[in-house]
Design a protein around this motif. Structure first.
Motif: not given
Length: 134
Positions: A78-80, A111-113, A121-122, A131-132
């Motif tokens: 999944i790419v959020l 991939v957002l702020h 969940l991790s 999270h990036f």
């Protein structure tokens, strides 16, 4: 500089994915939101063998977010990239999904702020969450 940071992010995501899944050909990818960075990441997955028919894009324009629990269940990656400030994926969403997936790995890239997912969940087994912040 921004393009360089994005390229490093794309390379890191590809590297992480390769360490969890050897082959992308039969992997299902779910893209939630459609910012430029997430579209580039999905493009790289296609170049590395992810089949276009195994990619689902959910956003407010293409497909509504109504079936995301089902799509999470069926996805491997999944790419959020949603700009909404509410969590699209919560622990309650995944409690039953994890059981139904029967110990299949689920790889999630946010991939957002801001985080689009609950941090706890991790710690869920068989779910790899990264999270990036861009």
């Amino acid at each position: 500089m921004e393009g360089c940071k994005e390229k490093l992010l794309e390379n890191k995501i590809i590297s992480i994915t390769a360490s969890i899944f050897n082959n992308l050909e039969n992997r299902r990818l779910l893209q939630i939101g459609s910012c430029e960075v997430s579209c580039k990441i999905v493009k790289h997955f296609i170049e590395l063998g992810c089949l276009k028919e195994n990619i689902i894009i959910l956003d407010n324009q293409n497909n509504p977010l109504k079936d995301y629990e089902y799509n999470i269940l069926k996805s491997d990656i999944i790419v959020l990239a949603s700009t909404a400030f509410n969590y699209y994926i919560t622990n309650s969403h995944l409690e039953n999904i994890v059981i139904e997936r029967k110990k299949q790995n689920l790889l999630i890239f946010d991939v957002l702020h801001h985080k689009s997912i609950e941090v706890r969940l991790s710690k869920v087994k068989d779910i790899f969450y990264f999270h990036f912040s861009l």
